[in-house]
Motif scaffolding. Structure first.
Motif, PDB file in Angstrom:
ATOM      1  N   ASP A  69       0.865  -1.185   0.000  1.00 26.70           N
ATOM      2  CA  ASP A  69       0.000   0.000   0.000  1.00 26.70           C
ATOM      3  C   ASP A  69       0.898   1.230   0.000  1.00 26.70           C
ATOM      4  O   ASP A  69       1.259   1.751   1.059  1.00 26.70           O
ATOM      5  CB  ASP A  69      -0.923  -0.018   1.218  1.00 26.70           C
ATOM      6  CG  ASP A  69      -1.943   1.114   1.206  1.00 26.70           C
ATOM      7  OD1 ASP A  69      -1.750   2.115   0.459  1.00 26.70           O
ATOM      8  OD2 ASP A  69      -2.933   1.015   1.952  1.00 26.70           O
ATOM      9  N   ILE A  70       1.251   1.686  -1.190  1.00 27.83           N
ATOM     10  CA  ILE A  70       2.231   2.759  -1.333  1.00 27.83           C
ATOM     11  C   ILE A  70       1.762   4.068  -0.704  1.00 27.83           C
ATOM     12  O   ILE A  70       2.550   4.771  -0.081  1.00 27.83           O
ATOM     13  CB  ILE A  70       2.618   2.949  -2.818  1.00 27.83           C
ATOM     14  CG1 ILE A  70       3.875   3.810  -2.937  1.00 27.83           C
ATOM     15  CG2 ILE A  70       1.461   3.499  -3.624  1.00 27.83           C
ATOM     16  CD1 ILE A  70       4.490   3.798  -4.319  1.00 27.83           C
ATOM     17  N   ARG A  71       0.489   4.367  -0.820  1.00 23.96           N
ATOM     18  CA  ARG A  71      -0.009   5.629  -0.245  1.00 23.96           C
ATOM     19  C   ARG A  71       0.069   5.616   1.281  1.00 23.96           C
ATOM     20  O   ARG A  71       0.457   6.611   1.898  1.00 23.96           O
ATOM     21  CB  ARG A  71      -1.424   5.899  -0.741  1.00 23.96           C
ATOM     22  CG  ARG A  71      -1.446   6.343  -2.196  1.00 23.96           C
ATOM     23  CD  ARG A  71      -2.844   6.549  -2.768  1.00 23.96           C
ATOM     24  NE  ARG A  71      -2.800   7.051  -4.126  1.00 23.96           N
ATOM     25  CZ  ARG A  71      -2.549   6.309  -5.202  1.00 23.96           C
ATOM     26  NH1 ARG A  71      -2.342   5.020  -5.090  1.00 23.96           N
ATOM     27  NH2 ARG A  71      -2.508   6.857  -6.408  1.00 23.96           N
ATOM     28  N   ALA A  72      -0.254   4.498   1.898  1.00 27.30           N
ATOM     29  CA  ALA A  72      -0.177   4.385   3.356  1.00 27.30           C
ATOM     30  C   ALA A  72       1.277   4.455   3.828  1.00 27.30           C
ATOM     31  O   ALA A  72       1.578   5.108   4.830  1.00 27.30           O
ATOM     32  CB  ALA A  72      -0.822   3.082   3.828  1.00 27.30           C
ATOM     33  N   ARG A  73       2.199   3.802   3.112  1.00 26.91           N
ATOM     34  CA  ARG A  73       3.615   3.828   3.505  1.00 26.91           C
ATOM     35  C   ARG A  73       4.183   5.228   3.351  1.00 26.91           C
ATOM     36  O   ARG A  73       4.945   5.694   4.201  1.00 26.91           O
ATOM     37  CB  ARG A  73       4.460   2.861   2.669  1.00 26.91           C
ATOM     38  CG  ARG A  73       4.267   1.384   2.908  1.00 26.91           C
ATOM     39  CD  ARG A  73       4.565   0.934   4.351  1.00 26.91           C
ATOM     40  NE  ARG A  73       3.310   0.980   5.085  1.00 26.91           N
ATOM     41  CZ  ARG A  73       3.095   1.497   6.301  1.00 26.91           C
ATOM     42  NH1 ARG A  73       4.063   1.975   7.012  1.00 26.91           N
ATOM     43  NH2 ARG A  73       1.924   1.516   6.861  1.00 26.91           N
ATOM     44  N   LEU A  74       3.835   5.918   2.252  1.00 26.96           N
ATOM     45  CA  LEU A  74       4.333   7.278   2.053  1.00 26.96           C
ATOM     46  C   LEU A  74       3.800   8.206   3.137  1.00 26.96           C
ATOM     47  O   LEU A  74       4.545   9.009   3.705  1.00 26.96           O
ATOM     48  CB  LEU A  74       3.951   7.780   0.661  1.00 26.96           C
ATOM     49  CG  LEU A  74       4.534   9.132   0.243  1.00 26.96           C
ATOM     50  CD1 LEU A  74       6.057   9.126   0.294  1.00 26.96           C
ATOM     51  CD2 LEU A  74       4.036   9.507  -1.154  1.00 26.96           C
ATOM     52  N   ALA A  75       2.523   8.074   3.476  1.00 25.32           N
ATOM     53  CA  ALA A  75       1.934   8.887   4.547  1.00 25.32           C
ATOM     54  C   ALA A  75       2.620   8.606   5.877  1.00 25.32           C
ATOM     55  O   ALA A  75       2.897   9.526   6.654  1.00 25.32           O
ATOM     56  CB  ALA A  75       0.435   8.620   4.645  1.00 25.32           C
ATOM     57  N   ALA A  76       2.933   7.344   6.155  1.00 22.58           N
ATOM     58  CA  ALA A  76       3.620   6.984   7.399  1.00 22.58           C
ATOM     59  C   ALA A  76       5.019   7.597   7.451  1.00 22.58           C
ATOM     60  O   ALA A  76       5.470   8.056   8.507  1.00 22.58           O
ATOM     61  CB  ALA A  76       3.698   5.463   7.543  1.00 22.58           C
ATOM     62  N   LEU A  77       5.708   7.632   6.320  1.00 19.08           N
ATOM     63  CA  LEU A  77       7.036   8.253   6.284  1.00 19.08           C
ATOM     64  C   LEU A  77       6.945   9.746   6.571  1.00 19.08           C
ATOM     65  O   LEU A  77       7.772  10.300   7.305  1.00 19.08           O
ATOM     66  CB  LEU A  77       7.700   8.027   4.922  1.00 19.08           C
ATOM     67  CG  LEU A  77       8.163   6.611   4.621  1.00 19.08           C
ATOM     68  CD1 LEU A  77       8.664   6.505   3.189  1.00 19.08           C
ATOM     69  CD2 LEU A  77       9.242   6.167   5.592  1.00 19.08           C
ATOM     70  N   VAL A  78       5.932  10.405   6.006  1.00 20.56           N
ATOM     71  CA  VAL A  78       5.751  11.842   6.241  1.00 20.56           C
ATOM     72  C   VAL A  78       5.479  12.106   7.720  1.00 20.56           C
ATOM     73  O   VAL A  78       6.055  13.015   8.320  1.00 20.56           O
ATOM     74  CB  VAL A  78       4.626  12.411   5.344  1.00 20.56           C
ATOM     75  CG1 VAL A  78       4.242  13.822   5.757  1.00 20.56           C
ATOM     76  CG2 VAL A  78       5.059  12.374   3.881  1.00 20.56           C
ATOM     77  N   VAL A  79       4.610  11.314   8.323  1.00 21.98           N
ATOM     78  CA  VAL A  79       4.314  11.468   9.752  1.00 21.98           C
ATOM     79  C   VAL A  79       5.582  11.285  10.577  1.00 21.98           C
ATOM     80  O   VAL A  79       5.790  11.963  11.586  1.00 21.98           O
ATOM     81  CB  VAL A  79       3.211  10.474  10.203  1.00 21.98           C
ATOM     82  CG1 VAL A  79       3.102  10.405  11.714  1.00 21.98           C
ATOM     83  CG2 VAL A  79       1.873  10.867   9.589  1.00 21.98           C
ATOM     84  N   ALA A  80       6.465  10.405  10.118  1.00 28.03           N
ATOM     85  CA  ALA A  80       7.714  10.132  10.840  1.00 28.03           C
ATOM     86  C   ALA A  80       8.803  11.162  10.535  1.00 28.03           C
ATOM     87  O   ALA A  80       9.910  11.053  11.056  1.00 28.03           O
ATOM     88  CB  ALA A  80       8.207   8.729  10.505  1.00 28.03           C
TER      89      ALA A  80
END
Length: 114
Positions: A69-80
Motif C-alpha cells: 500500500d504505497i499511499r499508506a507507507r508514504l503517509a507513514a514516512l511523512v508522519v515520521a
C-alpha cells in the motif's frame, strides 16, 4: 507491509555507457531498453538506469522498498518526518512509485506492483 528491497535505480548521464557497464557486471541483457529507462533482472534484483535521475534530484542509487500500500507507507514516512520528493506516480503497467527524503538527506524509494 514491505516485501523488502528488490529494486535499485541508478541515475546515469550516459545511458549507453551505463548499459554496457551493467550488462558486463550483471552478465544479462536488459529486459527494458528505452531512451528514458533501461532495466535488468539479475539474482532476484531489478536494477534500473534512469538518464533523467539527476534532474529529478537523485544524487546516487535509490533503493526501492516493495510495499503493498504505497499511499499508506508514504503517509507513514511523512508522519515520521520524511519529505516527499515524488508523490505516487504510475510508471506503466500498474506499477506505482514514490520517493521521499529522510532528515539526513537519504532517498527512500517506494514501489507497488498492481
Amino acid at each position: 507491509m514491505t516485501a523488502g528491497l528488490q529494486t535499485i535505480i541508478y541515475p546515469v548521464k550516459d545511458l549507453e555507457r551505463a548499459k554496457a557497464l551493467f550488462s558486463a557486471l550483471l552478465e544479462v541483457e536488459p529486459y527494458a531498453d528505452a531512451p528514458y529507462y533501461v532495466g535488468f533482472k539479475a539474482a532476484g534484483q531489478d536494477v534500473g538506469l534512469d538518464p533523467n535521475g539527476h534532474a529529478k534530484g537523485m544524487t546516487g542509487p535509490v533503493p526501492y522498498w516493495h510495499v503493498d500500500d504505497i499511499r499508506a507507507r508514504l503517509a507513514a514516512l511523512v508522519v515520521a518526518g520524511a519529505e516527499v520528493l515524488q508523490d505516487v506516480q504510475d510508471v506503466g503497467g500498474g506499477r506505482l512509485i514514490a520517493s521521499a527524503k529522510d532528515a539526513d538527506g537519504n532517498l527512500i524509494g517506494l514501489l507497488q506492483d498492481a
